[in-house]
Design a protein around this motif. Structure first.
Motif, short mmCIF file in Angstrom:
data_model
loop_
_atom_site.label_atom_id
_atom_site.label_comp_id
_atom_site.label_asym_id
_atom_site.label_seq_id
_atom_site.Cartn_x
_atom_site.Cartn_y
_atom_site.Cartn_z
N LEU A 18 0.97 -1.16 -0.14
CA LEU A 18 -0.11 0.14 0.02
C LEU A 18 0.75 1.28 0.05
O LEU A 18 1.74 1.24 0.83
CB LEU A 18 -0.95 0.13 1.29
N MET A 19 0.60 2.12 -1.01
CA MET A 19 1.52 3.18 -0.92
C MET A 19 0.55 4.47 -0.95
O MET A 19 -0.71 4.68 -1.18
CB MET A 19 2.17 3.31 -2.47
N ARG A 20 1.06 5.55 -0.31
CA ARG A 20 0.44 6.77 -0.03
C ARG A 20 0.66 7.84 -1.21
O ARG A 20 1.69 8.07 -1.37
CB ARG A 20 0.56 7.48 1.46
N GLU A 25 -4.00 9.86 -0.52
CA GLU A 25 -4.76 8.49 -0.87
C GLU A 25 -3.90 7.55 -0.61
O GLU A 25 -2.77 7.47 -1.33
CB GLU A 25 -5.44 8.56 -2.29
N GLU A 26 -4.44 6.35 -0.26
CA GLU A 26 -3.71 4.99 -0.31
C GLU A 26 -4.08 4.21 -1.67
O GLU A 26 -5.29 4.26 -2.10
CB GLU A 26 -3.94 4.22 0.83
N ARG A 27 -3.13 3.89 -2.27
CA ARG A 27 -3.30 2.69 -3.42
C ARG A 27 -2.36 1.72 -3.32
O ARG A 27 -1.17 1.58 -2.79
CB ARG A 27 -3.06 3.40 -5.03
N GLU A 28 -2.68 0.22 -3.88
CA GLU A 28 -2.00 -0.48 -3.92
C GLU A 28 -1.21 -0.54 -5.39
O GLU A 28 -1.41 -0.09 -6.25
CB GLU A 28 -2.86 -1.88 -3.98
#
Length: 103
Positions: A18-20, A25-28
């Protein structure tokens, strides 16, 4: 302008984290390869302040810096991928830099 020397290292075991994003916003994100950039003297700042006995942490920090990835990506590498990256990084360094030598 000169082209930067970059070597691509494909991962046998991709890493998903998971990256911010800058907006919070968090995204995979799945990382399937690492781009190893040529070593620069400034990359050594990644290991400033670590005691001499923390050679593993020094190597992780330098690998992260040279691949332009967060340390947590490097920490998730499986053995084979870590070894492949480690061998490439060591090839850029003067002998003895991470093992206490003075070459």
């Amino acid at each position: 302008m000169a082209m930067e020397n970059v070597e691509i290292i494909p991962l046998k075991n991709p890493i998903t984290l998971l990256m911010r994003a800058p907006g919070g916003e968090e995204r995979e994100e799945t990382i399937v390869e690492l781009k190893l950039h040529e070593f620069e003297a400034g990359d050594l700042r990644a290991i400033d302040g670590l005691p001499d006995t923390h050679q593993g942490s020094m190597m992780l920090a330098l690998m992260a810096r040279m691949t332009r990835q967060p340390v947590r990506v490097i920490e998730k590498l499986k053995g084979h991928d870590f070894a492949a990256l480690g061998n490439k990084v060591k090839a850029f360094l003067p002998s003895g830099l991470l093992d206490g030598g003075t070459d």
